[in-house]
Motif scaffolding. Structure first.
Motif, short mmCIF file in Angstrom:
data_model
loop_
_atom_site.label_atom_id
_atom_site.label_comp_id
_atom_site.label_asym_id
_atom_site.label_seq_id
_atom_site.Cartn_x
_atom_site.Cartn_y
_atom_site.Cartn_z
N ARG A 98 0.81 -1.21 0.00
CA ARG A 98 0.00 0.00 0.00
C ARG A 98 0.85 1.26 0.00
NH1 ARG A 98 -3.87 -2.18 4.75
NH2 ARG A 98 -1.83 -2.92 5.40
N LEU A 142 0.84 4.29 -2.79
CA LEU A 142 0.68 5.70 -2.46
C LEU A 142 1.82 6.52 -3.05
CD1 LEU A 142 -0.94 7.83 -0.89
CD2 LEU A 142 0.44 7.29 1.11
N PHE A 189 -4.98 4.26 0.77
CA PHE A 189 -3.90 3.36 1.15
C PHE A 189 -3.33 3.69 2.52
CE2 PHE A 189 -3.62 3.49 -3.59
CZ PHE A 189 -4.15 2.23 -3.79
N GLY A 195 -10.95 0.85 -1.75
CA GLY A 195 -10.15 0.39 -0.62
C GLY A 195 -10.67 -0.91 -0.04
N GLU A 209 -8.51 -4.29 0.15
CA GLU A 209 -8.24 -5.01 1.40
C GLU A 209 -8.60 -6.48 1.27
OE1 GLU A 209 -6.77 -4.18 4.11
OE2 GLU A 209 -6.37 -2.12 3.47
N TYR A 242 -5.86 -8.03 -0.80
CA TYR A 242 -4.62 -8.12 -0.02
C TYR A 242 -4.70 -9.22 1.02
CZ TYR A 242 -0.70 -6.65 2.88
OH TYR A 242 0.46 -6.62 3.60
#
Length: 369
Positions: free
Chosen positions: A23, A27, A129, A218, A222, A225
């Motif tokens: 993340r 960014l 992020f 996001g 998530e 991830y």
């Protein structure tokens, strides 16, 4: 005696994840993209309309964004652990970058360059992020920076704000421009006050929509991830099981790193049969643990595409043994490994040599005739 047989099986390279948390790197990439977007948002209107740009102030702002980008790159190093201090430093750098973008916009046309306002959407989306609420905070900071620049440039906006009561009068006096100073970089641009109000309203709605979209993205990120983390944990457990199976193989086997030629693990039978030393084999160079008569041939098999070495002499203490080595390539976490399967052919080689040296004809048949 060193004739080799090669196969066409090539090693497949797997991509290797070089960071634990991507993340921060995403960014950092967003801010790099923001710098390029600012250059386009400044250069395109200047090239089309020939605006007189305040190049000094805008350049200082771009240098500040470059420094912030370096900060993100430094904080994204895998050596730094994800601490609370690191998270706060990332948040402070991100919000500072948004304020610097507002400073650049003020000296790159301001309200006469509405194309520039689209740049603020990138930090708002990239803020996801950092945390779930960060896009909304970034949107508020961006709105405050744009409103401050608008109050400095447009006297009509200060007049409207002064009619909102004592707080409005105080706010209008805070952004009051001294007499004789230039409030607008491009003084030849004129527009009614309603144009500026509608422009700011559309900008606020756009940033809020970007914040909502960033929160949705996001959530998806998530989930992805989390799946990646679970997959990596399963891969790590699979690698441990894989190494354990190699160590328990009922035949001599060695797992070697193809790049460094170091032994990763070995079966117990390989240690007992071909490695007479009591020192553990794992972590040692291959040709220190395995004393071969033709190490160059085996090394070529390991470094290249693999294959079979039909006959090679292995020295074990004071004894010499003849072996056949099969080299199979494997890939795990982006690293190349070679699995060496060693077959002891000493007895067969000795019998064949003795029969070849005999002066009379002999024929050996198995039990099935």
């Amino acid at each position: 005696m060193s004739r080799t047989v090669r196969t066409d099986a090539a090693t497949q390279m797997l991509p290797r994840l070089v960071w634990d948390d991507p993340r921060v790197h995403l960014l950092d990439d967003v801010w790099l993209l923001t710098i390029f977007a600012i250059l386009i948002a400044i250069g395109l209107p200047w090239f089309v309309n020939g605006f007189e740009l305040q190049l000094g102030a805008a350049s200082c702002g771009l240098l500040a964004l470059g420094a912030i980008h370096i900060v993100f790159t430094t904080l994204a190093q895998p050596a730094l652990s994800a601490t609370q201090w690191r998270q706060r430093a990332l948040t402070l750098a991100h919000l500072s970058g948004v304020a610097v973008i507002g400073f650049i916009w003020q000296h790159a046309g301001g309200l006469q360059n509405p194309l520039f306002l689209a740049v603020f959407a990138l930090p708002v989306i990239g803020a996801i992020f950092l945390s779930r609420w960060q896009p909304y905070l970034t949107a508020l900071i961006a709105m405050a920076a744009v409103l401050a620049a608008a109050f400095f440039q447009v006297p009509e906006l200060r007049w409207y704000v002064s009619g909102l009561g004592p707080a409005g009068v105080w706010l209008a006096a805070l952004f009051e421009v001294p007499a004789g100073s230039v409030a607008v970089p491009f003084s030849g641009f004129y527009a009614p006050a309603r144009y500026f109000i509608v422009l700011l309203e559309v900008f606020a709605v756009l940033l809020f929509a970007c914040a909502v979209a960033a929160e949705y993205l996001g959530t998806i990120f998530e989930r992805l991830y989390l799946h990646v983390r679970v997959a990596r944990e399963e891969a790590a457990r699979g690698q441990e099981l894989w190494a354990m199976l190699i160590e328990q193989l009922p035949l001599p086997a060695l797992l070697v790193d193809a790049d460094t030629l170091q032994v990763v693990c070995a079966s117990e039978l390989a240690t007992q049969t071909f490695c007479g030393s009591e020192v553990p084999i794992a972590g040692r160079p291959l040709f220190d643990a395995l004393r071969l008569s033709y190490p160059e041939t085996v090394q070529d098999m390991i470094v290249e595409e693999g294959g079979v070495v039909p006959q090679v002499v292995v020295r074990v203490g004071k004894e010499f043994r003849v072996a056949q080595i099969h080299v199979h390539h494997l890939a795990q976490k982006g690293r190349r490994f070679a699995l060496l399967l060693i077959a002891d052919t000493t007895e067969a080689f000795a019998v064949k040599a003795a029969l070849d040296a005999a002066e009379h004809a002999e024929l050996i048949a198995d039990g099935r005739g």
